[in-house]
Design a protein around this motif. Structure first.
Motif, PDB file in Angstrom:
ATOM      1  N   VAL A  89       2.725  30.239   1.530  1.00 50.66           N
ATOM      2  CA  VAL A  89       2.521  29.639   2.847  1.00 50.66           C
ATOM      3  C   VAL A  89       1.363  30.345   3.558  1.00 50.66           C
ATOM      4  O   VAL A  89       1.310  31.572   3.596  1.00 50.66           O
ATOM      5  N   GLY A  90       0.447  29.558   4.079  1.00 51.50           N
ATOM      6  CA  GLY A  90      -0.739  30.098   4.745  1.00 51.50           C
ATOM      7  C   GLY A  90      -1.982  30.052   3.892  1.00 51.50           C
ATOM      8  O   GLY A  90      -3.102  30.131   4.420  1.00 51.50           O
ATOM      9  N   ASP A  91      -1.824  29.943   2.554  1.00 54.21           N
ATOM     10  CA  ASP A  91      -2.986  29.788   1.672  1.00 54.21           C
ATOM     11  C   ASP A  91      -3.631  28.424   1.894  1.00 54.21           C
ATOM     12  O   ASP A  91      -3.037  27.513   2.492  1.00 54.21           O
ATOM     13  N   HIS A  92      -4.862  28.276   1.383  1.00 52.22           N
ATOM     14  CA  HIS A  92      -5.562  27.006   1.479  1.00 52.22           C
ATOM     15  C   HIS A  92      -5.906  26.489   0.088  1.00 52.22           C
ATOM     16  O   HIS A  92      -6.166  27.275  -0.825  1.00 52.22           O
ATOM     17  N   VAL A  93      -5.888  25.167  -0.042  1.00 57.13           N
ATOM     18  CA  VAL A  93      -6.222  24.501  -1.304  1.00 57.13           C
ATOM     19  C   VAL A  93      -7.282  23.440  -1.013  1.00 57.13           C
ATOM     20  O   VAL A  93      -7.119  22.634  -0.079  1.00 57.13           O
ATOM     21  N   ASN A  94      -8.341  23.440  -1.809  1.00 54.01           N
ATOM     22  CA  ASN A  94      -9.369  22.416  -1.655  1.00 54.01           C
ATOM     23  C   ASN A  94      -8.913  21.153  -2.385  1.00 54.01           C
ATOM     24  O   ASN A  94      -8.643  21.183  -3.587  1.00 54.01           O
ATOM     25  N   VAL A  95      -8.816  20.055  -1.650  1.00 51.87           N
ATOM     26  CA  VAL A  95      -8.226  18.820  -2.173  1.00 51.87           C
ATOM     27  C   VAL A  95      -9.212  17.663  -2.020  1.00 51.87           C
ATOM     28  O   VAL A  95      -9.752  17.433  -0.933  1.00 51.87           O
ATOM     29  N   LEU A  96      -9.416  16.944  -3.106  1.00 52.12           N
ATOM     30  CA  LEU A  96     -10.194  15.706  -3.123  1.00 52.12           C
ATOM     31  C   LEU A  96      -9.187  14.554  -3.153  1.00 52.12           C
ATOM     32  O   LEU A  96      -8.436  14.412  -4.128  1.00 52.12           O
ATOM     33  N   PHE A  97      -9.180  13.729  -2.112  1.00 50.99           N
ATOM     34  CA  PHE A  97      -8.147  12.690  -2.001  1.00 50.99           C
ATOM     35  C   PHE A  97      -8.508  11.714  -0.883  1.00 50.99           C
ATOM     36  O   PHE A  97      -9.399  12.018  -0.066  1.00 50.99           O
ATOM     37  N   PRO A  98      -7.813  10.557  -0.795  1.00 47.56           N
ATOM     38  CA  PRO A  98      -6.971   9.960  -1.831  1.00 47.56           C
ATOM     39  C   PRO A  98      -7.827   9.228  -2.857  1.00 47.56           C
ATOM     40  O   PRO A  98      -8.880   8.679  -2.525  1.00 47.56           O
ATOM     41  N   LEU A  99      -7.380   9.210  -4.091  1.00 45.97           N
ATOM     42  CA  LEU A  99      -8.162   8.661  -5.199  1.00 45.97           C
ATOM     43  C   LEU A  99      -7.383   7.550  -5.905  1.00 45.97           C
ATOM     44  O   LEU A  99      -6.158   7.545  -5.936  1.00 45.97           O
ATOM     45  N   GLY A 100      -8.126   6.630  -6.528  1.00 40.34           N
ATOM     46  CA  GLY A 100      -7.527   5.608  -7.370  1.00 40.34           C
ATOM     47  C   GLY A 100      -6.942   4.431  -6.611  1.00 40.34           C
ATOM     48  O   GLY A 100      -6.991   4.349  -5.377  1.00 40.34           O
ATOM     49  N   ASN A 101      -6.405   3.513  -7.381  1.00 41.68           N
ATOM     50  CA  ASN A 101      -5.746   2.317  -6.860  1.00 41.68           C
ATOM     51  C   ASN A 101      -4.245   2.447  -7.056  1.00 41.68           C
ATOM     52  O   ASN A 101      -3.781   2.831  -8.125  1.00 41.68           O
ATOM     53  N   GLY A 102      -3.490   2.111  -6.020  1.00 41.07           N
ATOM     54  CA  GLY A 102      -2.052   2.316  -6.050  1.00 41.07           C
ATOM     55  C   GLY A 102      -1.260   1.064  -6.374  1.00 41.07           C
ATOM     56  O   GLY A 102      -1.767   0.096  -6.951  1.00 41.07           O
ATOM     57  N   PHE A 103       0.008   1.089  -5.985  1.00 39.72           N
ATOM     58  CA  PHE A 103       0.930  -0.001  -6.262  1.00 39.72           C
ATOM     59  C   PHE A 103       0.613  -1.213  -5.395  1.00 39.72           C
ATOM     60  O   PHE A 103      -0.013  -1.103  -4.345  1.00 39.72           O
ATOM     61  N   ARG A 104       1.090  -2.351  -5.837  1.00 39.54           N
ATOM     62  CA  ARG A 104       0.798  -3.597  -5.128  1.00 39.54           C
ATOM     63  C   ARG A 104       1.500  -3.652  -3.780  1.00 39.54           C
ATOM     64  O   ARG A 104       2.547  -3.043  -3.562  1.00 39.54           O
ATOM     65  N   ALA A 105       0.895  -4.403  -2.876  1.00 40.31           N
ATOM     66  CA  ALA A 105       1.462  -4.579  -1.548  1.00 40.31           C
ATOM     67  C   ALA A 105       2.651  -5.539  -1.605  1.00 40.31           C
ATOM     68  O   ALA A 105       2.804  -6.317  -2.551  1.00 40.31           O
ATOM     69  N   VAL A 106       3.487  -5.486  -0.582  1.00 37.60           N
ATOM     70  CA  VAL A 106       4.610  -6.408  -0.471  1.00 37.60           C
ATOM     71  C   VAL A 106       4.076  -7.819  -0.262  1.00 37.60           C
ATOM     72  O   VAL A 106       3.201  -8.050   0.579  1.00 37.60           O
ATOM     73  N   GLU A 107       4.589  -8.756  -1.043  1.00 45.30           N
ATOM     74  CA  GLU A 107       4.114 -10.130  -0.972  1.00 45.30           C
ATOM     75  C   GLU A 107       5.011 -11.017  -0.128  1.00 45.30           C
ATOM     76  O   GLU A 107       4.562 -12.023   0.416  1.00 45.30           O
ATOM     77  N   GLN A 108       6.280 -10.661  -0.025  1.00 44.23           N
ATOM     78  CA  GLN A 108       7.191 -11.432   0.817  1.00 44.23           C
ATOM     79  C   GLN A 108       8.369 -10.564   1.225  1.00 44.23           C
ATOM     80  O   GLN A 108       8.766  -9.650   0.496  1.00 44.23           O
ATOM     81  N   GLN A 109       8.911 -10.830   2.396  1.00 42.93           N
ATOM     82  CA  GLN A 109      10.051 -10.060   2.875  1.00 42.93           C
ATOM     83  C   GLN A 109      11.248 -10.259   1.954  1.00 42.93           C
ATOM     84  O   GLN A 109      11.458 -11.338   1.408  1.00 42.93           O
ATOM     85  N   GLY A 110      11.999  -9.189   1.784  1.00 49.19           N
ATOM     86  CA  GLY A 110      13.194  -9.265   0.961  1.00 49.19           C
ATOM     87  C   GLY A 110      12.956  -9.100  -0.524  1.00 49.19           C
ATOM     88  O   GLY A 110      13.910  -9.209  -1.306  1.00 49.19           O
ATOM     89  N   GLU A 111      11.697  -8.833  -0.936  1.00 49.19           N
ATOM     90  CA  GLU A 111      11.431  -8.597  -2.358  1.00 49.19           C
ATOM     91  C   GLU A 111      12.316  -7.474  -2.875  1.00 49.19           C
ATOM     92  O   GLU A 111      12.441  -6.427  -2.245  1.00 49.19           O
ATOM     93  N   ARG A 112      12.912  -7.687  -4.031  1.00 49.48           N
ATOM     94  CA  ARG A 112      13.760  -6.675  -4.653  1.00 49.48           C
ATOM     95  C   ARG A 112      12.939  -5.991  -5.746  1.00 49.48           C
ATOM     96  O   ARG A 112      12.638  -6.593  -6.773  1.00 49.48           O
ATOM     97  N   VAL A 113      12.585  -4.740  -5.491  1.00 50.53           N
ATOM     98  CA  VAL A 113      11.681  -4.022  -6.387  1.00 50.53           C
ATOM     99  C   VAL A 113      12.432  -2.873  -7.049  1.00 50.53           C
ATOM    100  O   VAL A 113      12.992  -2.009  -6.368  1.00 50.53           O
ATOM    101  N   LEU A 114      12.444  -2.872  -8.366  1.00 51.17           N
ATOM    102  CA  LEU A 114      13.060  -1.780  -9.130  1.00 51.17           C
ATOM    103  C   LEU A 114      11.987  -0.744  -9.444  1.00 51.17           C
ATOM    104  O   LEU A 114      10.976  -1.055 -10.067  1.00 51.17           O
TER     105      LEU A 114
END
Length: 259
Positions: A89-114
């Motif tokens: 705790v108190g240390d520092h980390v050099n971070v390159l972010f956010p990267l890449g493409n993530g999960f798909r967006a919600v397309e309709q309310q009530g979608e059941r996603v496993l």
């Protein structure tokens, strides 16, 4: 969804061992964290080790906006991640972010996603589960591991949806592999699947999804040394030819893959 990449020295506010091989690293910044889409990753510079030269790619586990914290779930697999586990705790980390493409967006309310995760592969699914609940979808988590000690962050996942467990030795949940869980024998229980974990597990999930004509996406864990598509370490063969996972992924629809 594309988000603006930045390079920042983040401050360590927590390092917690979850089992002998995995730990939770919490980082913060004085400025608000940028927009991060579930499924994106970060590249961490590893300082203080003479044999580590390249950044380490780590899935973004969770974004705590209340405390302005970035959570990273990390498995100790080599010198780089071992060195990161020694941060205090108190240390520092050099971070390159956010990267890449993530999960798909919600397309309709009530979608059941496993959401299916194996081992430390559960990492990107927590932030995605939070996103789904915030957008009126219904996430269900199926988490697997060799034994109970390999199942990570269960209480955190339960904040956002129902959680089912499977272990190879039967020490938690049902005995067997995730694709053998009784949850998957229920017809029409889910609208789609998102998955991350060891490649053999994901390939089994892909086969299951194709047999049932279920939309499915997987988050690949290829070695991504630069995160920018320059080093060509993370190339994956797809229906469009070879692509860099760090730029085109890490999340892919299964119809894009030659699996």
């Amino acid at each position: 969804m594309k988000t603006k990449m930045q390079v920042t020295d983040l401050r360590v506010v927590g390092v917690k061992a979850l089992n002998p091989r995995a730990f939770l690293l919490k980082l913060t910044d004085d400025a608000p964290l940028p927009l991060i889409h579930p499924g994106q990753f970060a590249e961490l510079r590893v300082d203080g080790h003479p044999q580590v030269y390249l950044r380490r790619p780590i899935s973004i586990h969770f974004v705590d906006r209340t405390n302005n914290e970035l959570w990273l779930l990390i498995q100790k697999v080599g010198n780089g991640t071992q060195q990161l586990s020694r941060l205090q705790v108190g240390d520092h980390v050099n971070v390159l972010f956010p990267l890449g493409n993530g999960f798909r967006a919600v397309e309709q309310q009530g979608e059941r996603v496993l959401l299916i995760g194996g081992g430390v592969g559960v990492a990107p699914l927590l932030e995605y589960g939070k996103y789904l609940t915030e957008h009126a979808a219904v996430p269900t988590f199926l988490l697997g591991g060799r034994s109970a000690g390999d199942i990570l962050q269960v209480d955190e996942f339960r904040r956002y949806g129902e959680v089912w467990l499977t272990t190879e030795d039967g020490s938690a949940g049902e005995r067997g592999y995730v694709t053998q869980h009784s949850l998957l024998q229920q017809p029409s229980a889910f609208d789609r699947i998102s998955c991350c974990g060891p490649k053999p597990m994901m390939q089994a999930v892909v086969q299951y999804a194709r047999q049932r004509n279920l939309p499915c996406e997987v988050s690949l864990e290829n070695q991504m040394a630069c995160g920018l598509g320059a080093c060509l370490c993370c190339v994956e063969k797809t229906i469009r030819g070879n692509v860099c996972v760090c730029k085109e992924g890490p999340v892919f629809d299964i119809h894009q893959l030659n699996w």
